[in-house]
Design a protein around this motif. Structure first.
Motif, PDB file in Angstrom:
ATOM      1  N   ALA A  16       0.840  -1.199   0.000  1.00  0.00           N
ATOM      2  CA  ALA A  16       0.000   0.000   0.000  1.00  0.00           C
ATOM      3  C   ALA A  16       0.872   1.244   0.000  1.00  0.00           C
ATOM      4  O   ALA A  16       1.928   1.283   0.625  1.00  0.00           O
ATOM      5  N   ASP A  17       0.438   2.250  -0.736  1.00  0.00           N
ATOM      6  CA  ASP A  17       1.063   3.565  -0.719  1.00  0.00           C
ATOM      7  C   ASP A  17       0.157   4.499   0.063  1.00  0.00           C
ATOM      8  O   ASP A  17      -0.992   4.705  -0.312  1.00  0.00           O
ATOM      9  N   THR A  18       0.663   5.078   1.154  1.00  0.00           N
ATOM     10  CA  THR A  18      -0.152   6.008   1.939  1.00  0.00           C
ATOM     11  C   THR A  18       0.590   7.314   2.211  1.00  0.00           C
ATOM     12  O   THR A  18       0.040   8.209   2.828  1.00  0.00           O
ATOM     13  N   ASP A  19       1.840   7.408   1.712  1.00  0.00           N
ATOM     14  CA  ASP A  19       2.643   8.584   2.050  1.00  0.00           C
ATOM     15  C   ASP A  19       2.089   9.822   1.367  1.00  0.00           C
ATOM     16  O   ASP A  19       1.593   9.784   0.262  1.00  0.00           O
ATOM     17  N   GLY A  20       2.197  10.938   2.051  1.00  0.00           N
ATOM     18  CA  GLY A  20       1.883  12.217   1.449  1.00  0.00           C
ATOM     19  C   GLY A  20       0.415  12.566   1.360  1.00  0.00           C
ATOM     20  O   GLY A  20       0.059  13.575   0.779  1.00  0.00           O
ATOM     21  N   ALA A  21      -0.475  11.745   1.918  1.00  0.00           N
ATOM     22  CA  ALA A  21      -1.900  12.023   1.785  1.00  0.00           C
ATOM     23  C   ALA A  21      -2.319  13.113   2.760  1.00  0.00           C
ATOM     24  O   ALA A  21      -2.050  13.022   3.952  1.00  0.00           O
ATOM     25  N   PRO A  22      -2.969  14.168   2.274  1.00  0.00           N
ATOM     26  CA  PRO A  22      -3.410  15.225   3.169  1.00  0.00           C
ATOM     27  C   PRO A  22      -4.648  14.814   3.946  1.00  0.00           C
ATOM     28  O   PRO A  22      -5.315  13.843   3.608  1.00  0.00           O
ATOM     29  N   THR A  23      -4.934  15.524   4.980  1.00  0.00           N
ATOM     30  CA  THR A  23      -6.153  15.282   5.733  1.00  0.00           C
ATOM     31  C   THR A  23      -7.207  16.281   5.301  1.00  0.00           C
ATOM     32  O   THR A  23      -6.930  17.224   4.585  1.00  0.00           O
ATOM     33  N   GLY A  24      -8.435  16.081   5.747  1.00  0.00           N
ATOM     34  CA  GLY A  24      -9.516  16.981   5.384  1.00  0.00           C
ATOM     35  C   GLY A  24     -10.524  16.284   4.492  1.00  0.00           C
ATOM     36  O   GLY A  24     -10.860  15.126   4.714  1.00  0.00           O
ATOM     37  N   GLN A  25     -10.989  16.973   3.450  1.00  0.00           N
ATOM     38  CA  GLN A  25     -12.014  16.433   2.571  1.00  0.00           C
ATOM     39  C   GLN A  25     -11.454  15.885   1.269  1.00  0.00           C
ATOM     40  O   GLN A  25     -12.186  15.296   0.486  1.00  0.00           O
ATOM     41  N   VAL A  26     -10.154  16.071   1.022  1.00  0.00           N
ATOM     42  CA  VAL A  26      -9.556  15.719  -0.264  1.00  0.00           C
ATOM     43  C   VAL A  26      -8.246  14.978  -0.040  1.00  0.00           C
ATOM     44  O   VAL A  26      -7.447  15.337   0.824  1.00  0.00           O
ATOM     45  N   ASP A  27      -8.016  13.938  -0.845  1.00  0.00           N
ATOM     46  CA  ASP A  27      -6.762  13.189  -0.838  1.00  0.00           C
ATOM     47  C   ASP A  27      -6.313  13.038  -2.283  1.00  0.00           C
ATOM     48  O   ASP A  27      -6.896  12.272  -3.049  1.00  0.00           O
ATOM     49  N   TYR A  28      -5.292  13.813  -2.673  1.00  0.00           N
ATOM     50  CA  TYR A  28      -4.678  13.634  -3.988  1.00  0.00           C
ATOM     51  C   TYR A  28      -3.381  12.859  -3.798  1.00  0.00           C
ATOM     52  O   TYR A  28      -2.550  13.212  -2.963  1.00  0.00           O
TER      53      TYR A  28
ATOM     54  N   PRO B 168       4.783   4.804 -25.431  1.00  0.00           N
ATOM     55  CA  PRO B 168       4.396   5.967 -24.622  1.00  0.00           C
ATOM     56  C   PRO B 168       5.326   6.049 -23.422  1.00  0.00           C
ATOM     57  O   PRO B 168       5.922   5.053 -23.012  1.00  0.00           O
ATOM     58  N   ILE B 169       5.422   7.229 -22.854  1.00  0.00           N
ATOM     59  CA  ILE B 169       6.109   7.403 -21.567  1.00  0.00           C
ATOM     60  C   ILE B 169       5.160   8.165 -20.655  1.00  0.00           C
ATOM     61  O   ILE B 169       4.693   9.258 -21.008  1.00  0.00           O
ATOM     62  N   VAL B 170       4.859   7.590 -19.517  1.00  0.00           N
ATOM     63  CA  VAL B 170       3.964   8.215 -18.542  1.00  0.00           C
ATOM     64  C   VAL B 170       4.810   8.753 -17.407  1.00  0.00           C
ATOM     65  O   VAL B 170       5.591   8.022 -16.793  1.00  0.00           O
ATOM     66  N   TRP B 171       4.677  10.058 -17.147  1.00  0.00           N
ATOM     67  CA  TRP B 171       5.490  10.716 -16.125  1.00  0.00           C
ATOM     68  C   TRP B 171       4.758  10.869 -14.789  1.00  0.00           C
ATOM     69  O   TRP B 171       5.379  10.918 -13.742  1.00  0.00           O
ATOM     70  N   ARG B 172       3.464  11.009 -14.841  1.00  0.00           N
ATOM     71  CA  ARG B 172       2.678  11.222 -13.626  1.00  0.00           C
ATOM     72  C   ARG B 172       1.374  10.463 -13.767  1.00  0.00           C
ATOM     73  O   ARG B 172       0.707  10.533 -14.810  1.00  0.00           O
ATOM     74  N   LEU B 173       0.997   9.741 -12.729  1.00  0.00           N
ATOM     75  CA  LEU B 173      -0.297   9.076 -12.668  1.00  0.00           C
ATOM     76  C   LEU B 173      -0.822   9.254 -11.257  1.00  0.00           C
ATOM     77  O   LEU B 173      -0.139   8.922 -10.285  1.00  0.00           O
ATOM     78  N   GLY B 174      -2.010   9.804 -11.129  1.00  0.00           N
ATOM     79  CA  GLY B 174      -2.551  10.049  -9.800  1.00  0.00           C
ATOM     80  C   GLY B 174      -4.056  10.094  -9.802  1.00  0.00           C
ATOM     81  O   GLY B 174      -4.705   9.964 -10.846  1.00  0.00           O
ATOM     82  N   ALA B 175      -4.603  10.270  -8.625  1.00  0.00           N
ATOM     83  CA  ALA B 175      -6.056  10.391  -8.491  1.00  0.00           C
ATOM     84  C   ALA B 175      -6.376  11.226  -7.263  1.00  0.00           C
ATOM     85  O   ALA B 175      -5.638  11.222  -6.266  1.00  0.00           O
ATOM     86  N   MET B 176      -7.469  11.941  -7.363  1.00  0.00           N
ATOM     87  CA  MET B 176      -7.988  12.752  -6.267  1.00  0.00           C
ATOM     88  C   MET B 176      -9.265  12.095  -5.760  1.00  0.00           C
ATOM     89  O   MET B 176     -10.231  11.935  -6.493  1.00  0.00           O
ATOM     90  N   GLY B 177      -9.233  11.660  -4.505  1.00  0.00           N
ATOM     91  CA  GLY B 177     -10.433  11.168  -3.843  1.00  0.00           C
ATOM     92  C   GLY B 177     -10.950  12.230  -2.895  1.00  0.00           C
ATOM     93  O   GLY B 177     -10.168  12.934  -2.255  1.00  0.00           O
ATOM     94  N   SER B 178     -12.269  12.367  -2.804  1.00  0.00           N
ATOM     95  CA  SER B 178     -12.813  13.418  -1.939  1.00  0.00           C
ATOM     96  C   SER B 178     -14.148  12.994  -1.354  1.00  0.00           C
ATOM     97  O   SER B 178     -14.862  12.157  -1.909  1.00  0.00           O
ATOM     98  N   ASP B 179     -14.458  13.590  -0.235  1.00  0.00           N
ATOM     99  CA  ASP B 179     -15.771  13.435   0.396  1.00  0.00           C
ATOM    100  C   ASP B 179     -16.201  14.822   0.846  1.00  0.00           C
ATOM    101  O   ASP B 179     -16.064  15.204   2.008  1.00  0.00           O
ATOM    102  N   VAL B 180     -16.684  15.593  -0.114  1.00  0.00           N
ATOM    103  CA  VAL B 180     -17.141  16.948   0.157  1.00  0.00           C
ATOM    104  C   VAL B 180     -18.615  16.884   0.523  1.00  0.00           C
ATOM    105  O   VAL B 180     -19.422  16.362  -0.251  1.00  0.00           O
ATOM    106  N   PRO B 181     -19.007  17.371   1.684  1.00  0.00           N
ATOM    107  CA  PRO B 181     -20.404  17.245   2.109  1.00  0.00           C
ATOM    108  C   PRO B 181     -21.343  18.053   1.218  1.00  0.00           C
ATOM    109  O   PRO B 181     -20.948  19.076   0.639  1.00  0.00           O
TER     110      PRO B 181
END
Length: 459
Positions: A43-55, A216-229
């Motif tokens: 699992a990768d969990t490093d760098g995840a912010p707290t609050g309503q959004v996790d990019y 192809p060359i992929v330099w960045r792959l990410g996702a933003m998860g959120s729970d905005v009320p």
């Protein structure tokens, strides 16, 4: 709806489709989604912010080595990436937008599991890649719900920088009755049940013409998860320092009627027009050869180019959020991400570091003083703040390039951008974006830019 943009990609009412899409299974059978191994991995969990959004994103050589490679290889260097090493095999892809079936070699990479610090109701993937002619990529997401069950592999996009090999496309009709893909957004069907996405993996499939060494060359792959009320209003933030960035001004309206095959021409080009403004702010330029296809009578041909190369052939529009970020990253030394921010204070932090932003919002004409229009969905570029804290925006829904710069009331702008619920012109409840934002920034940011990006959860 104004002329500014297509309506929200998600339905106005909370109902959701509840039948498992045949398209998912059909894609596997056709080979568009290879039946590669599905290891859980670390699992990768490093760098995840707290609050309503996790990019969260994978960008480093170590990141690419941590994933599960099947035919791919990590590429070192100043901008580490992922490329095809030895292809796993070949498959046929029937392009639904051309009617042509072509054979492609492919290889895959599956990310480690990312456990969301914010169990999410919505998740949006985004990527940065180089896809030379004869190559393309597919991005998929598979998640684990908060009750321990798993989603299908959902296609988040089939993408190429060009449009001669495949037509870049989102994939409709993907659902398992609990979550659904709405163009570029994974969404829990009924958030009131408490169900959330607890973790996810992303899978990349890299394609090339058989018998070649293209990749192809992929330099960045990410996702933003959120729970905005759900909210019709948001708390007001306190104004911060004033600053205005010098960002080129482009109007979408001067392109009305041009190239109607790309979503009816300029009247719906707010997203690529905004993207082009920030791309050029960072120094991105097209050569005369790259815009030679545009009618020489048209002003600002780079905007026409941006519309063509952000166009989603399934959505039939230029407003696919990740496709815009990916387009920005086709320019030398630029990165692009899609995320959510929490307040105008976040935008002030970025502006102070010299980073403008593209925001997505919807509003009635009476809700944003000075706009002169209402919209079910519109993108504009935030370039600064006045001494009173009001928002300085380059609004592409303007009659000319010089008229693009606007000053909007801070409280009005913050509310229409950050809310998730609103009343439309018919008095019915509609959706808002909850702070969706595109951020484009250098591949090698300054220390101050890195600090500002980290403060809003982007690394």
């Amino acid at each position: 709806m104004s002329r500014a943009e297509q309506p929200s990609r998600r339905p106005e009412q909370p109902s959701r489709r509840t039948v498992l899409a045949a398209a998912v299974a059909a894609a596997v059978v056709s080979g568009a989604v290879p039946a590669a191994a599905d290891p859980a991995g670390p699992a990768d969990t490093d760098g995840a912010p707290t609050g309503q959004v996790d990019y969260h994103a994978w960008t480093t050589y170590a990141d690419w080595c941590r994933g599960t490679a099947q035919g791919t290889r990590a590429v070192a260097g100043s901008r580490p990436g992922l490329a095809i090493g030895t292809a796993l095999g070949s498959l046929d892809y029937p392009d639904p937008h051309t009617g042509r079936t072509s054979t492609w070699e492919y290889a895959t990479w599956t990310s480690p599991v990312h456990r969301l610090s914010v169990p999410a109701t919505e998740t949006i993937a985004s990527w940065n890649a180089h896809t030379p002619a004869g190559t393309w990529i597919q991005v998929e997401l598979r998640g684990t719900y908060s009750d321990g069950t798993v989603t299908p592999w959902y296609v988040m996009g089939r993408w190429a920088a060009g449009d001669q090999d495949i037509k870049r496309t989102s994939v409709d009709d993907q659902t398992d009755g609990r979550s659904t893909i709405w163009t570029d957004t994974f969404a829990i069907d009924d958030a009131t049940t408490g169900l959330r996405l607890a973790s996810y993996r992303l899978r990349l499939t890299l394609y090339r013409k058989p018998g070649t060494k293209l990749t192809p060359i992929v330099w960045r792959l990410g996702a933003m998860g959120s729970d905005v009320p759900d909210r019709f209003t948001v708390p007001a933030s306190t104004p911060g320092p004033a600053r205005e960035l010098t960002v080129p001004r482009y109007s979408q309206e001067i392109h009305v009627g041009q190239y109607p095959e790309y979503d009816n021409g300029g009247e719906a080009w707010c997203s690529p027009t905004s993207s082009q403004m920030i791309i050029e702010y960072w120094g991105g330029r097209l050569t005369p050869e790259q815009v030679a296809w545009v009618d020489p009578a048209y002003a600002d041909p780079q905007v026409d180019n941006a519309a063509r190369f952000t166009y989603d052939h399934q959505y039939k529009g230029c407003g696919n959020w990740p496709f815009n970020a990916a387009y920005a990253a086709t320019y030398k030394d630029l990165q692009g991400v899609v995320t959510r921010l929490g307040s105008l204070t976040d935008l002030e932090t970025l502006i102070a570091a010299g980073i403008p932003a593209i925001t997505s919002q919807s509003f009635l004409g009476s809700e944003l003083t000075g706009a002169g229009y209402g919209t079910a969905g519109h993108l504009m570029t935030v370039i600064g703040f006045t001494a009173d804290g009001d928002v300085i925006a380059n609004d592409p829904n303007s009659p000319s390039d010089p008229a693009v710069r606007r000053v909007y009331d801070r409280r009005e702008f913050e509310n229409i951008w950050l809310r998730t619920k609103r009343y439309n012109a018919a008095g019915k409840v509609s959706s808002g974006t909850g702070g969706v934002c595109y951020l484009y920034f250098p591949a090698d940011p300054t220390a101050a830019q890195r600090e500002a990006l980290a403060a809003v959860g982007v690394r």
